[in-house]
Structures are given as C-alpha cells and as structure tokens.
Design a protein around this motif. Structure first.
Motif, PDB file in Angstrom:
ATOM      1  N   VAL A  55       5.920   6.276  18.453  1.00 40.28           N
ATOM      2  CA  VAL A  55       4.623   5.634  18.692  1.00 40.28           C
ATOM      3  C   VAL A  55       3.651   6.075  17.598  1.00 40.28           C
ATOM      4  O   VAL A  55       3.561   7.267  17.270  1.00 40.28           O
ATOM      5  N   PHE A  56       2.924   5.107  17.049  1.00 42.34           N
ATOM      6  CA  PHE A  56       1.922   5.372  16.021  1.00 42.34           C
ATOM      7  C   PHE A  56       0.561   4.860  16.493  1.00 42.34           C
ATOM      8  O   PHE A  56       0.475   3.830  17.166  1.00 42.34           O
ATOM      9  N   ARG A  57      -0.483   5.576  16.101  1.00 42.80           N
ATOM     10  CA  ARG A  57      -1.837   5.072  16.285  1.00 42.80           C
ATOM     11  C   ARG A  57      -2.220   4.289  15.033  1.00 42.80           C
ATOM     12  O   ARG A  57      -1.997   4.738  13.908  1.00 42.80           O
ATOM     13  N   VAL A  58      -2.788   3.086  15.240  1.00 42.97           N
ATOM     14  CA  VAL A  58      -3.164   2.208  14.133  1.00 42.97           C
ATOM     15  C   VAL A  58      -4.666   2.310  13.901  1.00 42.97           C
ATOM     16  O   VAL A  58      -5.464   1.988  14.790  1.00 42.97           O
TER      17      VAL A  58
ATOM     18  N   LEU B  61       0.818  -1.215   0.000  1.00 44.02           N
ATOM     19  CA  LEU B  61       0.000   0.000   0.000  1.00 44.02           C
ATOM     20  C   LEU B  61       0.848   1.260   0.000  1.00 44.02           C
ATOM     21  O   LEU B  61       0.690   2.129  -0.853  1.00 44.02           O
ATOM     22  N   ASP B  62       1.753   1.390   0.981  1.00 43.38           N
ATOM     23  CA  ASP B  62       2.573   2.584   1.068  1.00 43.38           C
ATOM     24  C   ASP B  62       3.673   2.375   2.096  1.00 43.38           C
ATOM     25  O   ASP B  62       3.757   1.320   2.729  1.00 43.38           O
ATOM     26  N   THR B  63       4.528   3.390   2.229  1.00 38.46           N
ATOM     27  CA  THR B  63       5.531   3.417   3.292  1.00 38.46           C
ATOM     28  C   THR B  63       5.339   4.694   4.095  1.00 38.46           C
ATOM     29  O   THR B  63       4.946   5.729   3.558  1.00 38.46           O
ATOM     30  N   VAL B  64       5.611   4.597   5.398  1.00 36.08           N
ATOM     31  CA  VAL B  64       5.415   5.715   6.320  1.00 36.08           C
ATOM     32  C   VAL B  64       6.739   6.024   7.017  1.00 36.08           C
ATOM     33  O   VAL B  64       7.366   5.107   7.566  1.00 36.08           O
ATOM     34  N   PRO B  65       7.226   7.269   7.000  1.00 36.97           N
ATOM     35  CA  PRO B  65       8.462   7.610   7.712  1.00 36.97           C
ATOM     36  C   PRO B  65       8.344   7.278   9.192  1.00 36.97           C
ATOM     37  O   PRO B  65       7.301   7.519   9.817  1.00 36.97           O
ATOM     38  N   VAL B  66       9.416   6.737   9.746  1.00 39.03           N
ATOM     39  CA  VAL B  66       9.366   6.332  11.153  1.00 39.03           C
ATOM     40  C   VAL B  66       9.797   7.465  12.084  1.00 39.03           C
ATOM     41  O   VAL B  66       9.678   7.354  13.309  1.00 39.03           O
ATOM     42  N   ASP B  67      10.312   8.544  11.503  1.00 35.99           N
ATOM     43  CA  ASP B  67      10.772   9.684  12.302  1.00 35.99           C
ATOM     44  C   ASP B  67      11.822   9.270  13.322  1.00 35.99           C
ATOM     45  O   ASP B  67      11.816   9.732  14.472  1.00 35.99           O
ATOM     46  N   GLY B  68      12.701   8.408  12.887  1.00 40.32           N
ATOM     47  CA  GLY B  68      13.823   7.950  13.687  1.00 40.32           C
ATOM     48  C   GLY B  68      14.821   7.290  12.757  1.00 40.32           C
ATOM     49  O   GLY B  68      14.573   7.145  11.559  1.00 40.32           O
ATOM     50  N   ASP B  69      15.945   6.852  13.310  1.00 44.39           N
ATOM     51  CA  ASP B  69      17.001   6.254  12.498  1.00 44.39           C
ATOM     52  C   ASP B  69      17.196   4.794  12.882  1.00 44.39           C
ATOM     53  O   ASP B  69      17.495   4.479  14.029  1.00 44.39           O
ATOM     54  N   PHE B  70      16.991   3.894  11.895  1.00 46.33           N
ATOM     55  CA  PHE B  70      17.238   2.460  12.035  1.00 46.33           C
ATOM     56  C   PHE B  70      16.197   1.774  12.918  1.00 46.33           C
ATOM     57  O   PHE B  70      16.496   1.282  14.007  1.00 46.33           O
ATOM     58  N   PRO B  71      14.932   1.722  12.475  1.00 46.43           N
ATOM     59  CA  PRO B  71      13.878   1.053  13.260  1.00 46.43           C
ATOM     60  C   PRO B  71      14.097  -0.460  13.286  1.00 46.43           C
ATOM     61  O   PRO B  71      13.772  -1.163  12.343  1.00 46.43           O
ATOM     62  N   ARG B  72      14.638  -0.925  14.368  1.00 49.33           N
ATOM     63  CA  ARG B  72      15.056  -2.325  14.457  1.00 49.33           C
ATOM     64  C   ARG B  72      13.948  -3.244  14.936  1.00 49.33           C
ATOM     65  O   ARG B  72      13.913  -4.425  14.597  1.00 49.33           O
ATOM     66  N   HIS B  73      13.025  -2.747  15.731  1.00 45.94           N
ATOM     67  CA  HIS B  73      11.991  -3.606  16.303  1.00 45.94           C
ATOM     68  C   HIS B  73      10.684  -2.826  16.369  1.00 45.94           C
ATOM     69  O   HIS B  73      10.674  -1.633  16.665  1.00 45.94           O
ATOM     70  N   ILE B  74       9.577  -3.513  16.066  1.00 39.73           N
ATOM     71  CA  ILE B  74       8.252  -2.899  16.188  1.00 39.73           C
ATOM     72  C   ILE B  74       7.348  -3.838  16.977  1.00 39.73           C
ATOM     73  O   ILE B  74       7.510  -5.058  16.942  1.00 39.73           O
ATOM     74  N   ALA B  75       6.397  -3.256  17.686  1.00 40.43           N
ATOM     75  CA  ALA B  75       5.503  -4.055  18.523  1.00 40.43           C
ATOM     76  C   ALA B  75       4.170  -3.343  18.687  1.00 40.43           C
ATOM     77  O   ALA B  75       4.121  -2.104  18.750  1.00 40.43           O
ATOM     78  N   PHE B  76       3.091  -4.122  18.742  1.00 43.01           N
ATOM     79  CA  PHE B  76       1.768  -3.595  19.037  1.00 43.01           C
ATOM     80  C   PHE B  76       1.557  -3.498  20.543  1.00 43.01           C
ATOM     81  O   PHE B  76       2.089  -4.307  21.323  1.00 43.01           O
ATOM     82  N   SER B  77       0.741  -2.544  20.968  1.00 44.71           N
ATOM     83  CA  SER B  77       0.193  -2.581  22.316  1.00 44.71           C
ATOM     84  C   SER B  77      -0.772  -3.761  22.397  1.00 44.71           C
ATOM     85  O   SER B  77      -1.222  -4.275  21.371  1.00 44.71           O
ATOM     86  N   PRO B  78      -1.114  -4.241  23.601  1.00 44.13           N
ATOM     87  CA  PRO B  78      -1.987  -5.415  23.703  1.00 44.13           C
ATOM     88  C   PRO B  78      -3.314  -5.278  22.980  1.00 44.13           C
ATOM     89  O   PRO B  78      -3.857  -6.283  22.494  1.00 44.13           O
ATOM     90  N   ASP B  79      -3.851  -4.061  22.886  1.00 41.74           N
ATOM     91  CA  ASP B  79      -5.130  -3.899  22.192  1.00 41.74           C
ATOM     92  C   ASP B  79      -4.968  -3.639  20.699  1.00 41.74           C
ATOM     93  O   ASP B  79      -5.948  -3.507  19.967  1.00 41.74           O
ATOM     94  N   GLY B  80      -3.722  -3.581  20.221  1.00 40.00           N
ATOM     95  CA  GLY B  80      -3.465  -3.408  18.802  1.00 40.00           C
ATOM     96  C   GLY B  80      -3.684  -2.008  18.268  1.00 40.00           C
ATOM     97  O   GLY B  80      -3.568  -1.778  17.062  1.00 40.00           O
ATOM     98  N   ARG B  81      -3.979  -1.050  19.139  1.00 39.45           N
ATOM     99  CA  ARG B  81      -4.287   0.305  18.679  1.00 39.45           C
ATOM    100  C   ARG B  81      -3.050   1.196  18.574  1.00 39.45           C
ATOM    101  O   ARG B  81      -3.118   2.276  17.984  1.00 39.45           O
TER     102      ARG B  81
ATOM    103  N   LEU C 172       1.331   1.236  17.792  1.00 41.11           N
ATOM    104  CA  LEU C 172       2.498   0.527  17.299  1.00 41.11           C
ATOM    105  C   LEU C 172       3.734   1.291  17.756  1.00 41.11           C
ATOM    106  O   LEU C 172       3.821   2.514  17.577  1.00 41.11           O
ATOM    107  N   PHE C 173       4.675   0.572  18.360  1.00 38.78           N
ATOM    108  CA  PHE C 173       5.909   1.160  18.884  1.00 38.78           C
ATOM    109  C   PHE C 173       7.075   0.742  17.993  1.00 38.78           C
ATOM    110  O   PHE C 173       7.231  -0.445  17.686  1.00 38.78           O
TER     111      PHE C 173
END
Length: 415
Positions: free
Chosen positions: A387-390, A353-373, A375-376
């Motif tokens: 932190v992003f809202r999904v 679909l697309d790519t979104v800037p992470v506003d950081g350098d070298f995003p090595r790991h991503i994870a959802f909060s328990p409710d999935g709302r 993304l870290f």
C-alpha cells in the motif's frame, strides 16, 4: 490483467500465460499522440499533435481513476483476487479491510465457491462484486455484497478470461477471454445477478503479432463517452472499438487501431478529459499515448516510450491515472517497480519522472482507493499487497507499513 492479468509472457523461457493456464487446467522521455484518425496501415507514420477534445462528462471515469473523494477514515472493504489452482494459491476471493486514513490492511476471510478469481470488478452501486473464473471453460461469477453471497456463474464462451468490467449503465458485464482471444457481454439484472451471454466476438484478424500463436484479448472496458467499448488484444497487437446495443447486448465493431508489431498491448487507461488514453505494452516494455475520438470510437496510437526500467523485459502490467489528470502510474512486474509519469498538454504527453520499488515480487495489478489517496499493488510471486500513500500535489508515492500477505495476490480491489 488490466487491468491486470497473467504471469509474464515473453518470447523466451519463464512463465507464460499459455503455460500457466494450461497447468491450472491440468491441475525522461516524452510521447506525443498523433491526430485522431482512422488506424494507419503503417504504425511508424507520424502526424501532428491534435488539439484535445473539450472535456465532457465521463460516463465511465472509474475505469481510469477515482472520481468521488470519500471521507478518509474508518475501515473499508478490500477484495483480493488469486489463483485457487496454483501452488500456494488461495481458496477463493480474499476478503480483508483497510483503514482509509492509515492504509493499514487487516483481516483474512475468503469467499469460497469461485475458481481462479484472478480479476475482480464492482458494480457502480457497490452492491455486487464480479470475478472471472480463469479456466479453460471460462466463466464469470457474481457475489452479493456485503454478505458475500455467491449468486451464480455464467459461461463466457471462451477460455482463460482475465479481465472484466461493468458498463456504466450497470446493466452489462464485459469480459475478455485471453486464451481464446474473444470478448463477451452478459446482462446484469436488478439484483446484480448475471444472465446468459448475449454476445461473443472472437478476434480473427489481423494475424497474430511476432511470437504470438493467436489472438489474446486482455482487457474490455468502456470509454469515458459511454458509447464505445475498447478491447485490447495482446496477440494481434490491436485495440478494437465496439458499439454496444444496450437493448440486446450485442457488439458491433466500428474501428481498430494497430500498435507496432510485437508491442503486445495489455492495458488501456483513459485520461479524465476523455480525449486521450495510455496504453501499456507488455511484450516490448513500452507505453504509448493514444488519441481518442468519442464521435467515432477511433483510437490513434502514438509513438512508444520508455517505462524507465532499462533495456530488459519488464512486462508492464497496468496503468492508473489520477482523477485530476496530472499523473500516471505504471506497474512493472519484471522490474518490481511503479513508474511515475507527469501528464502534460491536457493529456497529450507523458513525461517520465521516476520509478519506485514496489517492495514485492511481480506487481500484476494496481488500484486506487475510492478517494485516490492510497494505491494498492498486488504482487503475485511474493503473495503480498503493498500500500502506498499518493501525494495529491506531487504524485509522489510513499509506502504505508509492511506489505500484507495474501496467497498469489493478482488483483486488489479496495471499495
């Protein structure tokens, strides 16, 4: 590491995990999956798209996505993995908090007594945290929650452990040793503490892929059926399937699947239905859709597809899948972005679909909060967590506030 682990590893210059660990010790495309079958000698062969196996109960759904929506309010714990031996590194496991409604991150505590805790995982009951000790003499450490009491460490029997996960039964810790190319199992007792290693398997075949000097186990995780464990090895371009003897803690290989030579598979994430998985290939900057047969543990690797980051090397790090199975997100370290895919055909296809800037350098790991709302994204080189809202309907990502500062942030674990 898957998962996430490792500074960039290419065939040219720049940071490599081999060089980095050594320094620490001394100081719109669509991919279609082929039929679930025995691994092929020629990865370039193609076969028809299989019908997805019927969805069943997922014993380890937490390996792919949040499954139990929680109330989105109030502060929640956030643990941060780092390197303690690197320049500008942390002093142990970072301890922070996030607001489940706004995504705002606060705090700045630390759990000391753990060296190079570059990857973290929680016990299913939420009472124990586990960390790798990414060193030449690798180890895994247990931490009692909520008091953050270090319960002790155990040797993994290998070098440079970069990933771990907890078996859905809660009785076994599984770890991957990157530098020595091996996987290990440790028992977990009723208190959450770890026992001595019950098995260690080194990947001695097939031969290392192009540009690799040996096996490099990068992830060890339980499939949704609960009966098989999958080990992703970047060095041998192979995903190994094992059965775990849940009485003795021993591992028996039952199958292996090859990617194309030089792909450098790093991290595998399952679709909630259990019949498909998605593989991030670090070295050739691709993702692939894989079929998975729960009866045999066999994985079949589909054709590589674009990450949407262009022709340069971007070191894809990790994939996440939403709990409804509609979207997948890929962290791209070189491109400093998150790729968003729509998941189609009951899991058999990814559509970029697309790519979104992470506003950081070298995003090595991503994870959802328990409710999935939420993304870290842990950004190693900028020492920040974004932190992003999904959006639950569209899968769109919207950044929340400013990135949170955390030394050499290489893993984010929101609970």
């Amino acid at each position: 590491m898957s998962s996430g682990a490792g500074p960039s590893r290419g065939t040219g210059g720049g940071w490599t995990r081999r060089r980095f660990v050594g320094a620490l010790a001394g100081a719109a495309a669509i991919a279609t999956v082929p039929a679930c079958a025995a691994p092929r000698a020629d990865p370039a062969e193609t076969t028809p798209v299989p019908k997805a196996p019927p969805p069943g109960p997922s014993a380890s759904a937490a390996a792919s996505a949040p499954v139990s929506p929680a109330p989105a309010s109030g502060p929640r714990p956030l643990f941060l993995g780092t390197y303690t031996s690197g320049d500008g590194g942390g002093k142990g496991i970072g301890v922070a908090a996030y607001d489940a409604a706004t995504g705002a991150v606060t705090g700045g505590g630390v759990v000391t007594g753990v060296d190079n805790p570059s990857f973290l995982a929680a016990h299913p009951d939420g009472r124990t945290l586990y960390a790798v000790d990414e060193q030449t003499a690798g180890a895994v450490t247990a931490v009692r929650l909520p008091g953050n009491e270090v319960l002790g460490s155990r040797s993994t029997g290998g070098s440079g452990p970069c990933h771990l996960s907890v078996h859905p039964s809660g009785r076994w810790l599984l770890s991957a040793n990157y530098a020595s190319g091996s996987v290990a199992a440790h028992p977990i007792d009723a208190s959450g503490a770890l026992g001595e290693r019950t098995d260690l398997v080194t990947h001695t075949s097939p031969a290392p892929g192009p540009g690799q000097q040996g096996p490099h186990a990068h992830q060890f995780v339980t499939a949704p059926d609960g009966g098989h464990l999958l080990a992703v090895d970047l060095g041998t371009d192979t995903v190994y399937s094992y059965r775990l003897d849940e009485t003795r803690g021993t591992l028996t290989e039952v199958s292996r699947a090859r990617t194309r030579p030089g792909a450098g598979p790093r991290h595998l994430t399952f679709h909630p239905g259990g019949g498909y998985a998605y593989l991030a290939n670090e070295v050739d900057n691709t993702v692939t859709v894989c079929g998975y047969d729960p009866a045999t543990g066999r994985l079949s690797v589909g054709e590589p597809q674009s990450t949407g980051t262009g022709s340069g090397t971007s070191y894809p790090a990790q994939l996440l899948v939403t709990s409804n199975g509609s979207y997948a997100f890929l962290a791209n370290r070189g491109h400093n972005s998150l790729t968003r895919y729509a998941i189609e055909a009951d899991g058999a296809r990814l559509r970029l679909l697309d790519t979104v800037p992470v506003d950081g350098d070298f995003p090595r790991h991503i994870a959802f909060s328990p409710d999935g709302r939420l993304l870290f994204a842990a950004n190693q080189r900028s020492s920040t967590v974004t932190v992003f809202r999904v959006d639950q309907e569209s899968g769109e990502l919207r950044r929340v506030g400013e990135p949170f500062a955390s030394p050499l942030a290489v893993c984010a674990l929101p609970l």
